[in-house]
Motif scaffolding. Structure first.
Motif, PDB file in Angstrom:
ATOM      1  N   SER A  86     -23.139   5.621  29.884  1.00  0.00           N
ATOM      2  CA  SER A  86     -22.940   4.092  30.360  1.00  0.00           C
ATOM      3  C   SER A  86     -23.605   3.241  29.562  1.00  0.00           C
ATOM      4  N   PRO A  87     -23.365   3.196  28.215  1.00  0.00           N
ATOM      5  CA  PRO A  87     -23.958   2.230  27.412  1.00  0.00           C
ATOM      6  C   PRO A  87     -22.964   0.993  27.852  1.00  0.00           C
ATOM      7  N   SER A  88     -23.667  -0.260  27.315  1.00  0.00           N
ATOM      8  CA  SER A  88     -23.023  -1.435  27.362  1.00  0.00           C
ATOM      9  C   SER A  88     -21.537  -1.400  26.543  1.00  0.00           C
ATOM     10  N   LEU A  89     -21.660  -1.035  25.556  1.00  0.00           N
ATOM     11  CA  LEU A  89     -20.678  -1.115  24.474  1.00  0.00           C
ATOM     12  C   LEU A  89     -20.050   0.358  24.125  1.00  0.00           C
ATOM     13  N   MET A  90     -20.687   1.317  23.624  1.00  0.00           N
ATOM     14  CA  MET A  90     -20.244   2.501  23.185  1.00  0.00           C
ATOM     15  C   MET A  90     -21.359   3.516  22.834  1.00  0.00           C
ATOM     16  N   THR A  91     -20.673   4.779  23.054  1.00  0.00           N
ATOM     17  CA  THR A  91     -21.450   5.865  22.611  1.00  0.00           C
ATOM     18  C   THR A  91     -21.270   6.456  21.184  1.00  0.00           C
ATOM     19  N   LEU A  92     -22.235   6.765  20.345  1.00  0.00           N
ATOM     20  CA  LEU A  92     -22.146   7.108  18.929  1.00  0.00           C
ATOM     21  C   LEU A  92     -22.198   8.912  18.800  1.00  0.00           C
ATOM     22  N   VAL A  93     -21.282   9.276  18.911  1.00  0.00           N
ATOM     23  CA  VAL A  93     -21.427  10.984  18.901  1.00  0.00           C
ATOM     24  C   VAL A  93     -21.301  11.343  17.563  1.00  0.00           C
ATOM     25  N   CYS A  94     -22.462  11.942  17.009  1.00  0.00           N
ATOM     26  CA  CYS A  94     -22.432  12.470  15.640  1.00  0.00           C
ATOM     27  C   CYS A  94     -22.416  13.987  15.659  1.00  0.00           C
ATOM     28  N   PHE A  95     -21.344  14.737  15.167  1.00  0.00           N
ATOM     29  CA  PHE A  95     -21.444  16.107  15.090  1.00  0.00           C
ATOM     30  C   PHE A  95     -21.840  16.413  13.699  1.00  0.00           C
ATOM     31  N   TYR A  96     -22.982  17.579  13.908  1.00  0.00           N
ATOM     32  CA  TYR A  96     -23.277  17.866  12.177  1.00  0.00           C
ATOM     33  C   TYR A  96     -23.204  19.255  12.103  1.00  0.00           C
ATOM     34  N   ARG A  97     -23.533  19.730  10.990  1.00  0.00           N
ATOM     35  CA  ARG A  97     -23.199  21.207  10.883  1.00  0.00           C
ATOM     36  C   ARG A  97     -24.218  22.160  11.180  1.00  0.00           C
ATOM     37  N   GLY A  98     -25.630  21.637  11.101  1.00  0.00           N
ATOM     38  CA  GLY A  98     -26.432  22.737  11.730  1.00  0.00           C
ATOM     39  C   GLY A  98     -27.827  22.451  10.660  1.00  0.00           C
ATOM     40  N   LEU A  99     -28.874  23.319  11.132  1.00  0.00           N
ATOM     41  CA  LEU A  99     -30.153  23.575  10.429  1.00  0.00           C
ATOM     42  C   LEU A  99     -29.899  23.807   8.947  1.00  0.00           C
ATOM     43  N   HIS A 100     -28.952  24.482   8.680  1.00  0.00           N
ATOM     44  CA  HIS A 100     -28.843  25.093   7.393  1.00  0.00           C
ATOM     45  C   HIS A 100     -28.437  23.988   6.401  1.00  0.00           C
ATOM     46  N   CYS A 101     -27.946  22.869   6.611  1.00  0.00           N
ATOM     47  CA  CYS A 101     -27.429  21.819   6.015  1.00  0.00           C
ATOM     48  C   CYS A 101     -28.427  20.927   5.564  1.00  0.00           C
ATOM     49  N   PRO A 102     -28.866  20.657   4.366  1.00  0.00           N
ATOM     50  CA  PRO A 102     -29.883  19.630   3.937  1.00  0.00           C
ATOM     51  C   PRO A 102     -29.264  18.283   4.033  1.00  0.00           C
ATOM     52  N   VAL A 103     -27.822  18.170   3.759  1.00  0.00           N
ATOM     53  CA  VAL A 103     -27.427  16.770   3.780  1.00  0.00           C
ATOM     54  C   VAL A 103     -27.201  16.276   5.463  1.00  0.00           C
ATOM     55  N   CYS A 104     -27.194  17.080   6.200  1.00  0.00           N
ATOM     56  CA  CYS A 104     -27.166  16.987   7.688  1.00  0.00           C
ATOM     57  C   CYS A 104     -28.654  16.485   7.789  1.00  0.00           C
ATOM     58  N   ALA A 105     -29.666  17.012   7.350  1.00  0.00           N
ATOM     59  CA  ALA A 105     -31.140  16.602   7.826  1.00  0.00           C
ATOM     60  C   ALA A 105     -31.223  15.126   7.299  1.00  0.00           C
ATOM     61  N   ASN A 106     -30.909  14.988   6.074  1.00  0.00           N
ATOM     62  CA  ASN A 106     -30.990  13.487   5.646  1.00  0.00           C
ATOM     63  C   ASN A 106     -30.108  12.409   6.390  1.00  0.00           C
ATOM     64  N   TYR A 107     -28.941  12.670   6.773  1.00  0.00           N
ATOM     65  CA  TYR A 107     -27.951  11.957   7.404  1.00  0.00           C
ATOM     66  C   TYR A 107     -28.798  11.579   8.826  1.00  0.00           C
ATOM     67  N   LEU A 108     -29.141  12.722   9.507  1.00  0.00           N
ATOM     68  CA  LEU A 108     -29.667  12.490  10.905  1.00  0.00           C
ATOM     69  C   LEU A 108     -31.089  11.780  10.688  1.00  0.00           C
ATOM     70  N   LYS A 109     -31.662  11.797   9.604  1.00  0.00           N
ATOM     71  CA  LYS A 109     -32.943  11.181   9.799  1.00  0.00           C
ATOM     72  C   LYS A 109     -32.610   9.500   9.611  1.00  0.00           C
ATOM     73  N   GLU A 110     -31.557   9.202   8.968  1.00  0.00           N
ATOM     74  CA  GLU A 110     -30.913   7.648   8.979  1.00  0.00           C
ATOM     75  C   GLU A 110     -30.453   7.467  10.186  1.00  0.00           C
ATOM     76  N   LEU A 111     -29.947   8.390  10.909  1.00  0.00           N
ATOM     77  CA  LEU A 111     -29.352   7.941  12.201  1.00  0.00           C
ATOM     78  C   LEU A 111     -30.458   7.949  13.414  1.00  0.00           C
ATOM     79  N   ASP A 112     -31.601   8.517  13.334  1.00  0.00           N
ATOM     80  CA  ASP A 112     -32.577   8.420  14.010  1.00  0.00           C
ATOM     81  C   ASP A 112     -33.303   6.998  13.650  1.00  0.00           C
ATOM     82  N   ARG A 113     -33.293   6.737  12.435  1.00  0.00           N
ATOM     83  CA  ARG A 113     -33.853   5.454  11.929  1.00  0.00           C
ATOM     84  C   ARG A 113     -33.104   4.196  12.602  1.00  0.00           C
TER      85      ARG A 113
END
Length: 178
Positions: free
Chosen positions: A27-54
């Protein structure tokens, strides 16, 4: 194929520290951002998720909740959360590949160990990012068949400012003849 302004598929998933995530009860006031990622094996995902966390606090300021989800099990999801130093981002795990397909995600098969020496799962989903309204209608989506060239979260935050200011509707909704 998923279409903006239509209902998103059901999505219920376990998270590492936030209990069960259920898109229907989000129940966010605007939207939910759902980010599906490949998994632990993916170094690109790690960098991408760091940015999303930030960027998660900036999304939250605009009424957008965030979650990152993979088909990894709990142990691999925890390793990813530790690797990215997740402070703000909910991390979900155990996405079934049948649900991944309902979301229009591409499925890949293992090629063995990745460049960072982690074994790929036998099958796993490729990335996708979705903005979903509280009524579960899809506002925006981007699905990739490769780990590269993903949507930029800082640009998404800027775009949300425009969307909020102008009441900009979801686009790409037309399904009639052309």
């Amino acid at each position: 194929m998923l279409i903006p302004r239509t209902l998103a598929p059901n999505l219920t998933i376990k998270t590492l520290q936030h209990g069960e995530f259920n898109l229907t009860s989000e129940s966010p006031s605007l939207m939910t951002l759902v980010c599906f990622y490949r998994g632990l094996h993916c170094p690109v995902c790690a960098n991408y998720l760091k940015e999303l966390d930030r960027m998660t606090p900036a999304f939250e300021e605009r009424g957008v909740s965030t979650i990152a989800i993979s088909s990894d099990g709990e142990d691999r999801a925890r390793q990813m959360a530790d690797k990215i130093g997740a402070e703000h981002l909910r991390v979900g795990y155990g996405l079934s590949l049948s649900v991944a397909r309902q979301w229009g995600l591409y499925i890949s098969s293992s090629r063995g160990k990745t460049s960072i020496g982690i074994e790929e799962p036998e099958l796993f989903s490729e990335p996708g990012v979705f903005l979903v309204r509280p009524d579960r209608t899809i506002y925006w989506l981007s699905v990739q068949s490769m780990p590269f060239a993903r949507p930029n979260f800082a640009e998404m935050v800027q775009a949300l400012d425009f969307v909020i200011k102008n009441g900009y509707p979801a686009r790409g909704e037309y399904t009639g003849g052309v």
